[in-house]
Design an enzyme around this catalytic site. Sequence first.
Site, PDB file in Angstrom:
ATOM      1  N   GLY A 147      70.542  30.082  35.319  1.00  0.00           N
ATOM      2  CA  GLY A 147      70.571  28.740  35.475  1.00  0.00           C
ATOM      3  C   GLY A 147      72.703  27.980  35.867  1.00  0.00           C
ATOM      4  O   GLY A 147      73.166  28.351  35.492  1.00  0.00           O
TER       5      GLY A 147
ATOM      6  N   CYS B  37      76.574  30.279  27.925  1.00  0.00           N
ATOM      7  CA  CYS B  37      76.615  30.028  29.644  1.00  0.00           C
ATOM      8  C   CYS B  37      78.437  29.617  30.420  1.00  0.00           C
ATOM      9  O   CYS B  37      78.989  30.881  29.749  1.00  0.00           O
ATOM     10  CB  CYS B  37      77.060  28.283  29.050  1.00  0.00           C
ATOM     11  SG  CYS B  37      77.772  26.979  29.570  1.00  0.00           S
TER      12      CYS B  37
ATOM     13  N   HIS C  83      68.244  24.990  27.843  1.00  0.00           N
ATOM     14  CA  HIS C  83      69.805  25.271  28.624  1.00  0.00           C
ATOM     15  C   HIS C  83      70.515  23.629  29.177  1.00  0.00           C
ATOM     16  O   HIS C  83      71.916  23.542  29.381  1.00  0.00           O
ATOM     17  CB  HIS C  83      70.629  26.603  28.552  1.00  0.00           C
ATOM     18  CG  HIS C  83      71.489  26.094  28.442  1.00  0.00           C
ATOM     19  ND1 HIS C  83      72.621  27.155  27.329  1.00  0.00           N
ATOM     20  CD2 HIS C  83      72.633  26.341  29.442  1.00  0.00           C
ATOM     21  CE1 HIS C  83      73.625  27.174  28.222  1.00  0.00           C
ATOM     22  NE2 HIS C  83      73.885  26.590  29.148  1.00  0.00           N
TER      23      HIS C  83
ATOM     24  N   HIS D 181      72.733  20.077  30.008  1.00  0.00           N
ATOM     25  CA  HIS D 181      74.120  19.792  30.716  1.00  0.00           C
ATOM     26  C   HIS D 181      74.130  18.333  31.270  1.00  0.00           C
ATOM     27  O   HIS D 181      75.095  17.627  31.417  1.00  0.00           O
ATOM     28  CB  HIS D 181      74.148  20.824  31.578  1.00  0.00           C
ATOM     29  CG  HIS D 181      74.776  22.437  31.723  1.00  0.00           C
ATOM     30  ND1 HIS D 181      76.423  22.035  31.188  1.00  0.00           N
ATOM     31  CD2 HIS D 181      74.358  23.641  31.207  1.00  0.00           C
ATOM     32  CE1 HIS D 181      76.585  23.609  30.659  1.00  0.00           C
ATOM     33  NE2 HIS D 181      75.330  24.588  31.379  1.00  0.00           N
TER      34      HIS D 181
END
Length: 182
Positions: free
Chosen positions: A44, A97, A139, A143
């Site tokens: 992602g 991340c 997730h 952001h």
Amino acid sequence: MIYPIVAFGNPILKKEAAEINEGADISLLVADMFATMENANGVGLAAPQINKGVRLFVIDSNLMLDEDSEEKGIRRAFINPIILDEYGDPYSFEEGCLSIPEVRAEIIRPEKLTLEYYDEHWNLKEEEFSGLTARVIQHEYDHLEGILFVDYLKGLKKRMVKSKLIDISKGKVSTDYRMVYP
Ligand code: NI
């Protein structure tokens, strides 16, 4: 074009991203975000991670699933998404991340969500997601709100990652994709 990925410590990662005007031409940005995510082997990527403060993220949850997994992954862009509801049994899963390399932590989130969003052709959708796809969406959605997974850490675990986060913000980390440091 493959963008460098913004590292932890850059203020854009802590800011709420702005809505994209409906109908705007985002096809190049979407293509570049997929290319940037794939180049970094990510599942992602949210626009703030390439220093663009707009409400857009891309995911490819296929990369997290085994071939014999019952769950089907998806490769898709999400524009101006809104989480309408989150539900199901909360569970813990280890997250990482691209902006925070070498840091991983167990994070608890609800199992399912209902999301309203535009796809890359500006079709408005409302859809339920579950499993690992829901996890990646949660997730990436964070952001857009200026929230990072490490923000959920408390106590000992938070203290344990602190020096690593300082190192990342100073560029003392090595990645096989290009990064920009604060
Ligand atoms: Ni992330």
